[in-house]
Write an enzyme that holds these catalytic residues in place. Structure first.
Site, mmCIF file in Angstrom:
data_model
loop_
_atom_site.group_PDB
_atom_site.id
_atom_site.type_symbol
_atom_site.label_atom_id
_atom_site.label_comp_id
_atom_site.label_asym_id
_atom_site.label_seq_id
_atom_site.Cartn_x
_atom_site.Cartn_y
_atom_site.Cartn_z
ATOM 1 N N VAL A 1 84.719 46.655 60.589
ATOM 2 C CA VAL A 1 84.362 48.069 60.445
ATOM 3 C C VAL A 1 83.022 48.194 59.734
ATOM 4 O O VAL A 1 82.152 48.979 60.113
ATOM 5 C CB VAL A 1 85.461 48.797 59.646
ATOM 6 C CG1 VAL A 1 84.997 50.183 59.263
ATOM 7 C CG2 VAL A 1 86.727 48.861 60.463
ATOM 8 N N ASP B 1 43.126 70.557 80.162
ATOM 9 C CA ASP B 1 42.164 71.488 80.735
ATOM 10 C C ASP B 1 41.285 71.999 79.604
ATOM 11 O O ASP B 1 41.468 71.629 78.450
ATOM 12 C CB ASP B 1 42.834 72.609 81.534
ATOM 13 C CG ASP B 1 43.923 73.302 80.753
ATOM 14 O OD1 ASP B 1 44.022 73.057 79.538
ATOM 15 O OD2 ASP B 1 44.655 74.099 81.341
ATOM 16 N N ASN C 1 74.366 45.828 56.508
ATOM 17 C CA ASN C 1 75.632 45.329 57.049
ATOM 18 C C ASN C 1 75.664 43.806 57.088
ATOM 19 O O ASN C 1 76.659 43.186 56.754
ATOM 20 C CB ASN C 1 75.846 45.872 58.469
ATOM 21 C CG ASN C 1 76.217 47.337 58.449
ATOM 22 O OD1 ASN C 1 76.372 47.911 57.371
ATOM 23 N ND2 ASN C 1 76.354 47.946 59.599
ATOM 24 N N THR D 1 76.709 54.219 49.982
ATOM 25 C CA THR D 1 75.352 53.782 49.656
ATOM 26 C C THR D 1 74.479 53.517 50.878
ATOM 27 O O THR D 1 73.285 53.407 50.741
ATOM 28 C CB THR D 1 75.392 52.538 48.770
ATOM 29 O OG1 THR D 1 76.148 51.563 49.454
ATOM 30 C CG2 THR D 1 76.020 52.837 47.443
ATOM 31 N N ASP D 2 75.088 53.405 52.067
ATOM 32 C CA ASP D 2 74.245 53.153 53.243
ATOM 33 C C ASP D 2 73.858 54.428 53.960
ATOM 34 O O ASP D 2 72.725 54.603 54.377
ATOM 35 C CB ASP D 2 74.976 52.236 54.230
ATOM 36 C CG ASP D 2 75.007 50.809 53.738
ATOM 37 O OD1 ASP D 2 74.505 50.573 52.633
ATOM 38 O OD2 ASP D 2 75.538 49.948 54.463
HETATM 39 P P1 ATP Z 1 40.248 75.085 83.069
HETATM 40 O O1 ATP Z 1 40.793 74.422 84.287
HETATM 41 O O2 ATP Z 1 39.718 74.154 82.091
HETATM 42 O O3 ATP Z 1 41.141 76.107 82.497
HETATM 43 P P2 ATP Z 1 38.771 77.128 84.281
HETATM 44 O O4 ATP Z 1 39.546 78.175 83.608
HETATM 45 O O5 ATP Z 1 37.320 77.356 84.392
HETATM 46 O O6 ATP Z 1 38.928 75.778 83.584
HETATM 47 P P3 ATP Z 1 39.839 77.941 86.705
HETATM 48 O O7 ATP Z 1 40.618 78.983 86.054
HETATM 49 O O8 ATP Z 1 40.444 77.172 87.826
HETATM 50 O O9 ATP Z 1 39.356 76.880 85.699
HETATM 51 O O10 ATP Z 1 38.490 78.603 87.202
HETATM 52 C C1 ATP Z 1 37.604 77.924 88.054
HETATM 53 C C2 ATP Z 1 36.372 78.762 88.264
HETATM 54 O O11 ATP Z 1 36.733 79.968 88.919
HETATM 55 C C3 ATP Z 1 35.691 79.188 86.978
HETATM 56 O O12 ATP Z 1 34.753 78.260 86.567
HETATM 57 C C4 ATP Z 1 35.023 80.498 87.371
HETATM 58 O O13 ATP Z 1 33.787 80.229 87.963
HETATM 59 C C5 ATP Z 1 35.963 81.044 88.408
HETATM 60 N N1 ATP Z 1 36.873 82.029 87.826
HETATM 61 C C6 ATP Z 1 37.661 81.882 86.761
HETATM 62 N N2 ATP Z 1 38.379 82.977 86.520
HETATM 63 C C7 ATP Z 1 38.053 83.860 87.465
HETATM 64 C C8 ATP Z 1 38.467 85.183 87.788
HETATM 65 N N3 ATP Z 1 39.369 85.834 87.077
HETATM 66 N N4 ATP Z 1 37.899 85.781 88.850
HETATM 67 C C9 ATP Z 1 36.993 85.144 89.586
HETATM 68 N N5 ATP Z 1 36.564 83.902 89.361
HETATM 69 C C10 ATP Z 1 37.079 83.245 88.314
#
Ligand code: ATP
Length: 913
Positions: A300, A347, A715, A746-747
């Site tokens: 045990v 990202d 043990n 104690t353990d």
């Molecule tokens: P991460 O991937 O690091 O989040 P990110 O946000 O730039 O980067 P995405 O959201 O995929 O990546 O956006 C890619 C590109 O699309 C951006 O660099 C921008 O040029 C364009 N973009 C981002 N948001 C919008 C939006 N709301 N409307 C139109 N174009 C956009």
């Protein structure tokens, strides 16, 4: 309808009968469904009515599988080989009329069950608390307003709003859609997204073909829509096949499995040793019954029964500790995977940056200027060229910024209220600061259609109808993507054709700005008198805007920490390569001459040559990457046996999040789908939280190792002492109850304290663990043997030396010898906890163990309990303890410290870990 019937209808509708009416909601016109459920398509239900319905229909949740009741947990404590062995020992004691022993063993069984119960109950509760942290909200119309409610509160008749990335949390009949597509694979197995609309269908149609319905458990891949809830909870389609999703008891994690199989091995080793001790004892002429009892108690004592649950508890505690630091880990097993993570794919926006996006540069025609947006004074500060405000293109820029935008922003009484994509919020702030009203734009140009932004296309467009019944297309997006759809540019008051040369100039100047870290976006428009479907062609460029997104201040240090911890950090962004590189350089992720890999140049995974793969492996920045390519990167890293943590936020990131060893979703800006499939959610979206979680993962693994080593060496030292006494036929021996006392008192406490030790000082300067690492490898096994040998040798020596030096032969009786043995072993084991720091070069007084207050509490408690065993007469009787002199105590204490010093020396000389 008279007043009375209206009253009855409105307030006493029996929900079940109403639900019967909409059983085949897909075959009924959506307006009829709304009427039958007595709701309002615009205003939704009132709070009072929804509360009333919630009372009748019950909460909208799928009853999870069997919940383990506290009683079952308690009963389970008694069903184990450990208790069986103890029960046999108690039975034997009663049989031989050793009443005190028998009762004491029963007490031990109960104490053990209570400790086991408390630990397991606590682990279950921690898991429950964590599960609650990840419940999904839903957006519904209540009292005429769109509000967020816990999805458990949804009731039939609620008007639900869903958009891309949302989990659908009830069964509902669609009443309005805009390019809505859902992924119903969870329910139908069909992996392609299904287009949704509101057209009624035949009643005998299959679930997979009910294109006007939304089903709980599926999710929105694209677009948005409104729907009226018809079924909730167990009445949903998902509920009726609930077995499919009922949460099975969480499978044992690899670590728990390792511990279980390792405990099993240990049982066999123990049994073999016990048989040896038993035979040796009998051969040496000891009584059969006494030897039988000793053997059972020994078995045990040596079986590390508590290990699996202590491991679970350490993992669950780790999860709770992370939750306090805004990291929600959804599965126990992820905690250990975290410890082994050696590449993080992150990202950029929001994770490395603050996601507080501000407009900071504007270019129209050939005029460009840096700007500052001043909200309180409603003004834009122009650094270079204020004349831009006079351009017609600037007016279009503002209009597109306000219209091609799904965010909202209000500034009242010095308080900002915002919701939606931070980049779009930044645009609305600019419009506000320019003195224009977003509402007015949106009122003047009502939205007729929308192509939502997606990371794949990198553009967004909307179609608007103005009071002259003309249409206006507003579009914005990544510069090179949007320019590909532009055939003209607005210069002065003229729309002139876009020559290739002009396009190149715009691209070049945008790239130059991107190199300084600005995120560049182009804005375009077109007037038309038709309601077009394809919005993205023959657009006219109005201008470009540059945004800044400040870096999170803590990131550089976190990246440094990753470097020293042997973790590779890779930035994967949808942004422009120049912007990405600038930011990577600022963070110390890339150098001036490092290459950024452009998404466009990334071949599909199956076409990659070894050379391409090496290039990918070397790179630390990937730009203009789409979600599919993220999946390829995970595949490559895993092929190279790396443990990958991958961040993501969109619906399309889901496959990569699933495939990664640790899928990390963003709590603030992540979609519900990303959060659903991820293993871990960062509530604050910050990269540094990932590093913190990895550190925690390493610490937990370390802690589990610590208490396994501690328990096993304790043990084993008992086993060695008993075996030596038996084989060498010494005239003193440990008694079964003493062994039980040592193990229980104690353990356990120091072991538990080890389980919650903070990180060792240099934990982030070690290489990551390899995934198939053993908890106790050869090096650690050797250490366990040496530690236990030192403890048992010093303990036995204490007895022998007390005889040699301090006592006359007459005073030397086996009881006193036994007591010195017993107490020396106890104190040596208590002090042994301080040997459980394995970091080289850290002074004894600075180790994480010495600084762990729980260790000190455990040590104090153990000493106190031990002294009770000496002071309280009945306990003393059970443990066969006699009073003895201060000199004897001095021997006990000195020997215990000698054992500590010897082990410390062996560590300092680098003979041992
Ligand atoms: P991460 O991937 O690091 O989040 P990110 O946000 O730039 O980067 P995405 O959201 O995929 O990546 O956006 C890619 C590109 O699309 C951006 O660099 C921008 O040029 C364009 N973009 C981002 N948001 C919008 C939006 N709301 N409307 C139109 N174009 C956009």
């Amino acid at each position: 309808m008279n007043l009375f019937t209206a009253f009855i209808n409105n307030y006493f509708i029996m929900l079940p009968s109403n639900l019967e009416d909409v059983k085949t909601a897909w075959a009924i016109d959506h307006l009829d469904v709304i009427e039958k459920l007595r709701t309002d398509s615009e205003g939704g239900l009132s709070s009072a009515e929804s509360a009333r319905r919630l009372n009748i229909a019950g909460p909208n949740k799928i009853e999870s599988g069997k919940k383990i009741s506290p009683l079952v947990i308690l009963i389970n404590q008694f069903v184990s080989p450990f208790v069986l062995l103890l029960a046999i020992a108690a039975g034997l004691s009663f049989f031989f009329k050793e009443w005190l022993d028998g009762i004491a063993i029963i007490v031990v069984i109960v104490i053990n069950a209570v400790v086991g119960f408390l630990m397991e109950f606590q682990a279950e509760r921690s898991m429950d608390a964590l599960r609650k942290l990840t419940t999904v909200p839903a957006r519904v119309m209540r009292n005429g307003k769109l509000v967020e409610v816990p999805s458990e509160d949804l009731v039939p008749g609620d008007i639900l709003f869903v958009e891309g990335g949302d989990m659908i949390t009830a069964d509902a009949r669609l009443i309005k859609t805009s390019q809505l597509q859902t992924d119903e694979s969870a329910l139908t197995g069909e992996s392609l997204p299904v287009e949704k609309n509101i057209t009624s269908l035949p009643s005998d149609i299959q679930l997979a073909e009910r294109t006007n319905m939304l089903y709980k458990g599926t999710f929105v891949a694209k677009g948005n829509g409104y729907a009226v809830v018809v079924n909730t909870g167990m009445s949903t389609e998902l509920g009726s096949i609930a077995k499919m999703v009922q949460q099975a008891k969480q499978a044992a994690t690899p670590l728990e499995k390792k511990i279980q199989s390792f405990s099993k091995k240990l049982i066999w080793i123990t049994v073999a040793l016990v048989i040896i001790v038993f035979i040796a004892g009998v051969l040496n002429g000891h009584e059969l019954v006494a030897m039988l009892e000793t053997s059972i108690a020994l078995a045990v004592a040596a079986i590390p029964e508590g290990l699996p649950i202590v491991a679970t508890l350490a993992l669950a505690f780790g999860m709770l500790r992370m939750a306090r630091h805004h990291v929600i880990v959804k599965k126990l097993s992820s905690v250990e995977t975290l410890g082994g993570t050696n590449v993080i794919c992150t990202d950029k926006t929001g994770t490395l940056t603050q996601n507080k996006i501000q407009t900071s540069f504007i270019q129209v025609n050939s005029s460009a200027s840096r700007i500052d947006v001043d909200i309180p004074n409603i003004s834009i500060r122009w650094h270079d060229d204020e004349s831009i405000t006079g351009h017609e293109a600037f007016e279009h820029l503002l209009r597109v910024a306000a219209l091609c935008n799904t965010a909202s922003y209000q500034y009242e009484n010095n308080i900002e209220k915002e919701s939606g994509d931070p980049l779009e919020v930044g645009l609305l702030k600019m419009v506000y600061a320019s003195g224009k009203s977003v509402e007015e734009y949106r009122h003047q140009f009502t939205k007729a259609d929308e192509i939502p932004f997606s990371s794949e296309t990198k553009v967004m467009a909307t179609l608007h109808l103005n009071s002259d019944q003309n249409y206006y297309i507003a579009a914005k997006g990544a510069v090179e993507e949007l320019l590909a759809h532009c055939t003209s540019v607005l210069e002065g008051n003229d729309i002139i054709p876009f020559t290739e040369e002009k396009k190149k100039q715009w691209l070049m100047s945008a790239e130059n700005r991107a190199q300084s870290g600005l995120r560049m976006l182009a804005f375009a428009f077109r007037n038309t008198n038709e309601k077009e479907k394809d919005l993205l062609h023959h657009l006219t460029l109005a201008g470009v805007i540059g945004f800044i997104d400040p870096l999170r201040p803590e990131i550089s240090a976190a990246i440094e920490e990753c470097k020293s911890a042997g973790i590779k950090v890779v930035m994967i962004t949808g942004d422009h390569p120049a912007t990405a590189k600038n930011i990577a350089q600022q963070l110390g992720l890339a150098n001036q001459d490092d290459e950024v890999i452009h998404g466009r140049s990334m071949k599909p995974y199956k076409d990659l040559s070894e050379e391409d793969k090496n290039e990918w492996l070397k790179a630390s920045v990937f730009a203009r990457v789409n979600p599919g390519q993220k999946l390829d990167l995970v595949t490559l890293f895993q092929e190279k046996k790396m443990v990958v943590g991958m961040t993501g936020d969109g619906v399309n990131d889901a496959p990569a999040l699933k495939k990664a060893d640790i899928g990390i979703a963003m709590g603030l800006r992540g979609t519900q789908v990303a959060q659903e499939v991820a293993d871990m959610i960062l509530k604050d979206d910050a990269f540094s939280s990932i590093v913190l979680a990895i550190k925690q993962g390493r610490t937990i693994f370390d802690n589990i190792r610590k208490f396994v080593i501690f328990l096993l060496s304790c043990n084993l030292s008992e086993l060695l002492i008993i075996a030596t006494a038996s084989i060498m036929n010494l005239h003193f021996q440990l008694f079964p109850l003493q062994i039980l006392f040592i193990n229980l008192v104690t353990d356990v406490l120091p072991a538990l304290a080890l389980g919650v030790t903070k990180s060792a000082p240099h934990i982030m300067q070690r290489r990551p663990y390899s995934s198939n690492i053993a908890i106790i490898d050869k090096k650690r096994w050797t250490a366990i043997f040496v530690y236990s040998a030192i403890i048992s040798i010093t303990t036995i020596s204490a007895v022998l030396s007390s005889h040699e030096w301090l006592h006359s032969a007459e005073r030397w009786n086996s009881e006193l010898c036994n007591n010195i043995l017993f107490y020396t072993l106890i104190f040596s084991q208590i002090l042994h906890v301080f040997n459980m720091s394995f970091e080289k070069g850290v002074s004894f007084f600075k180790t994480e163990i010495f600084r762990n207050k729980y260790v000190w509490i455990a040590v104090a408690a153990c000493i106190l309990l031990t002294m009770f065993s000496y002071w309280i007469i009945p306990v003393r009787k059970v443990l066969v303890v006699t009073m003895y002199s201060w000199l004897d105590w001095a021997i006990v204490i000195t020997a215990s410290f000698i054992s500590l010093i010897l082990i410390q020396l062996s560590k300092k000389m680098n003979w041992m870990i």
